[in-house]
Motif scaffolding. Sequence first.
Motif, PDB file in Angstrom:
ATOM      1  N   ARG A 145       0.835  -1.205   0.000  1.00  0.00           N
ATOM      2  CA  ARG A 145       0.000   0.000   0.000  1.00  0.00           C
ATOM      3  C   ARG A 145       0.867   1.253   0.000  1.00  0.00           C
ATOM      4  N   VAL A 146       2.026   1.187   0.634  1.00  0.00           N
ATOM      5  CA  VAL A 146       2.936   2.338   0.677  1.00  0.00           C
ATOM      6  C   VAL A 146       3.760   2.430  -0.594  1.00  0.00           C
ATOM      7  N   ALA A 147       4.258   1.270  -1.061  1.00  0.00           N
ATOM      8  CA  ALA A 147       5.151   1.273  -2.218  1.00  0.00           C
ATOM      9  C   ALA A 147       4.397   1.415  -3.534  1.00  0.00           C
ATOM     10  N   ASN A 148       3.199   0.880  -3.612  1.00  0.00           N
ATOM     11  CA  ASN A 148       2.456   0.882  -4.870  1.00  0.00           C
ATOM     12  C   ASN A 148       0.976   1.145  -4.613  1.00  0.00           C
ATOM     13  N   PRO A 149       0.615   2.355  -4.210  1.00  0.00           N
ATOM     14  CA  PRO A 149      -0.797   2.637  -3.890  1.00  0.00           C
ATOM     15  C   PRO A 149      -1.707   2.550  -5.104  1.00  0.00           C
ATOM     16  N   SER A 150      -1.174   2.735  -6.302  1.00  0.00           N
ATOM     17  CA  SER A 150      -2.025   2.663  -7.491  1.00  0.00           C
ATOM     18  C   SER A 150      -2.570   1.261  -7.708  1.00  0.00           C
ATOM     19  N   LEU A 151      -1.868   0.244  -7.223  1.00  0.00           N
ATOM     20  CA  LEU A 151      -2.373  -1.116  -7.342  1.00  0.00           C
ATOM     21  C   LEU A 151      -3.648  -1.286  -6.531  1.00  0.00           C
ATOM     22  N   PHE A 152      -3.707  -0.703  -5.342  1.00  0.00           N
ATOM     23  CA  PHE A 152      -4.913  -0.778  -4.517  1.00  0.00           C
ATOM     24  C   PHE A 152      -6.073  -0.045  -5.196  1.00  0.00           C
ATOM     25  N   ASP A 153      -5.748   1.078  -5.836  1.00  0.00           N
ATOM     26  CA  ASP A 153      -6.806   1.842  -6.499  1.00  0.00           C
ATOM     27  C   ASP A 153      -7.346   1.132  -7.735  1.00  0.00           C
ATOM     28  N   SER A 154      -6.553   0.212  -8.298  1.00  0.00           N
ATOM     29  CA  SER A 154      -6.968  -0.453  -9.539  1.00  0.00           C
ATOM     30  C   SER A 154      -7.781  -1.715  -9.289  1.00  0.00           C
ATOM     31  N   VAL A 155      -7.949  -2.124  -8.036  1.00  0.00           N
ATOM     32  CA  VAL A 155      -8.738  -3.323  -7.739  1.00  0.00           C
ATOM     33  C   VAL A 155     -10.212  -3.000  -7.960  1.00  0.00           C
ATOM     34  N   ILE A 156     -10.832  -3.699  -8.898  1.00  0.00           N
ATOM     35  CA  ILE A 156     -12.228  -3.414  -9.248  1.00  0.00           C
ATOM     36  C   ILE A 156     -13.195  -4.359  -8.549  1.00  0.00           C
ATOM     37  N   VAL A 157     -12.704  -5.519  -8.127  1.00  0.00           N
ATOM     38  CA  VAL A 157     -13.547  -6.488  -7.421  1.00  0.00           C
ATOM     39  C   VAL A 157     -12.749  -7.014  -6.233  1.00  0.00           C
ATOM     40  N   GLY A 158     -13.370  -7.017  -5.052  1.00  0.00           N
ATOM     41  CA  GLY A 158     -12.692  -7.506  -3.867  1.00  0.00           C
ATOM     42  C   GLY A 158     -11.741  -6.475  -3.283  1.00  0.00           C
ATOM     43  N   GLN A 159     -10.815  -6.937  -2.471  1.00  0.00           N
ATOM     44  CA  GLN A 159      -9.856  -6.055  -1.807  1.00  0.00           C
ATOM     45  C   GLN A 159      -8.497  -6.730  -1.766  1.00  0.00           C
ATOM     46  N   LEU A 160      -7.478  -5.926  -1.989  1.00  0.00           N
ATOM     47  CA  LEU A 160      -6.121  -6.465  -1.917  1.00  0.00           C
ATOM     48  C   LEU A 160      -5.728  -6.766  -0.467  1.00  0.00           C
ATOM     49  N   GLY A 161      -6.379  -6.086   0.477  1.00  0.00           N
ATOM     50  CA  GLY A 161      -6.081  -6.322   1.873  1.00  0.00           C
ATOM     51  C   GLY A 161      -6.528  -7.686   2.376  1.00  0.00           C
ATOM     52  N   GLN A 162      -7.330  -8.418   1.587  1.00  0.00           N
ATOM     53  CA  GLN A 162      -7.779  -9.747   1.986  1.00  0.00           C
ATOM     54  C   GLN A 162      -6.701 -10.806   1.792  1.00  0.00           C
ATOM     55  N   LEU A 163      -5.539 -10.402   1.276  1.00  0.00           N
ATOM     56  CA  LEU A 163      -4.421 -11.347   1.172  1.00  0.00           C
ATOM     57  C   LEU A 163      -3.785 -11.498   2.546  1.00  0.00           C
ATOM     58  N   GLU A 164      -4.355 -12.373   3.347  1.00  0.00           N
ATOM     59  CA  GLU A 164      -3.868 -12.611   4.699  1.00  0.00           C
ATOM     60  C   GLU A 164      -3.084 -13.922   4.740  1.00  0.00           C
ATOM     61  N   SER A 165      -2.107 -13.945   5.608  1.00  0.00           N
ATOM     62  CA  SER A 165      -1.264 -15.129   5.740  1.00  0.00           C
ATOM     63  C   SER A 165      -2.083 -16.322   6.217  1.00  0.00           C
ATOM     64  N   GLY A 166      -1.923 -17.461   5.532  1.00  0.00           N
ATOM     65  CA  GLY A 166      -2.620 -18.686   5.893  1.00  0.00           C
ATOM     66  C   GLY A 166      -3.949 -18.886   5.206  1.00  0.00           C
ATOM     67  N   GLN A 167      -4.472 -17.839   4.541  1.00  0.00           N
ATOM     68  CA  GLN A 167      -5.763 -17.958   3.863  1.00  0.00           C
ATOM     69  C   GLN A 167      -5.618 -18.440   2.425  1.00  0.00           C
ATOM     70  N   PHE A 168      -4.443 -18.302   1.850  1.00  0.00           N
ATOM     71  CA  PHE A 168      -4.158 -18.713   0.470  1.00  0.00           C
ATOM     72  C   PHE A 168      -5.143 -18.073  -0.513  1.00  0.00           C
ATOM     73  N   ASN A 169      -5.315 -16.761  -0.333  1.00  0.00           N
ATOM     74  CA  ASN A 169      -6.111 -15.977  -1.273  1.00  0.00           C
ATOM     75  C   ASN A 169      -5.200 -15.377  -2.338  1.00  0.00           C
ATOM     76  N   VAL A 170      -5.765 -15.129  -3.509  1.00  0.00           N
ATOM     77  CA  VAL A 170      -5.006 -14.532  -4.601  1.00  0.00           C
ATOM     78  C   VAL A 170      -5.829 -13.411  -5.233  1.00  0.00           C
ATOM     79  N   VAL A 171      -5.136 -12.456  -5.823  1.00  0.00           N
ATOM     80  CA  VAL A 171      -5.759 -11.378  -6.589  1.00  0.00           C
ATOM     81  C   VAL A 171      -5.243 -11.488  -8.016  1.00  0.00           C
ATOM     82  N   LEU A 172      -6.157 -11.605  -8.967  1.00  0.00           N
ATOM     83  CA  LEU A 172      -5.798 -11.824 -10.366  1.00  0.00           C
ATOM     84  C   LEU A 172      -5.954 -10.550 -11.173  1.00  0.00           C
ATOM     85  N   GLY A 173      -5.189 -10.478 -12.256  1.00  0.00           N
ATOM     86  CA  GLY A 173      -5.426  -9.438 -13.242  1.00  0.00           C
ATOM     87  C   GLY A 173      -6.711  -9.710 -14.009  1.00  0.00           C
TER      88      GLY A 173
END
Length: 299
Positions: free
Chosen positions: A7-35
């Motif tokens: 979020r600090v290094a690449n805030p534009s990536l967070f702004d480009s998420v159109i579905v879901g949230q990038l913050g849901q990438l939590e350790s142990g959940q094995f979630n992914v965010v796709l292009g």
Amino acid sequence: IDPKLERVANPSLFDSVIVGQLGQLESGQFNVVLGEVLARRLNVRLGDKITIVLPSLTNSIIGVEPMIKRLKVSGVFTYDQAFSQEQNRLYIHYQDAQKLLAKEHIITGYRLVPTVSEYQASILSRLADDFPNATVTHWSERYSQFFNVLQIQKNVFMIVVFLLVVMAVFYSTSSLVVMVSEKKTEIALLRSLGMPSSHVVTLFLIQGFILSLIGVVLGTLSGLLLSTYITPVSGWLEQVLGVEFINKSAFMIDQIPSQIVWQDVVGIISATMCLILTSTLYPAWCASKVDPAGLLAHD
């Protein structure tokens, strides 16, 4: 990635998420965010599962087989979809990636964002010296093919601009030659009144300088004005003409970017003025060679 640091290094990536949230990438959940392109190819949506095959083998009752893991889609982004190298990219929490690759507590790479506004070449050399066992690369190297195409287009554009300047030089020369031919009588009168040939040369040089100065000033002002407002102007022309100037799939951008480099502006102005002033030498020399006695004898 680490979502908190990302979020600090690449805030534009967070702004480009159109579905879901990038913050849901939590350790142990094995979630992914796709292009978005990759999600469309796999025909998956938010909450769907995808299966990946890892480059490692496991022993089971049926023998040795590759390791397979199911991951949950927690978001879709559009940030890098235009880049062909990024169409197959997905983001996962770095600790989950360590577990999948059996490299816990091992980080294979870091991405650094300099705080300076412009990239400095010295940063790469300093990092390479500080970390001799690491591979240090700049982000532009990932898109080297794209930047090579831009460089070729820039070189072609510079050739076209140079040819336009050459045409302007020939036009200025021909105009002054025609003027000398039309003003031979006036030149002869001035020479008969005692004006030396050097003054005639200076007169035409000054006239050529004034004409070139007017042209350069008008061209520079119009060019700077168009460069400043090229994005809204191109958008308006696309709507009026019904054409697309920039193909996003080919150029990876959807608008015409513009940046005024004053060093280039000064260089082009100086080169243009020098060429046009050089083109006035021949007409001025022709004017100085007018023979007043032979010309006025027929008038």
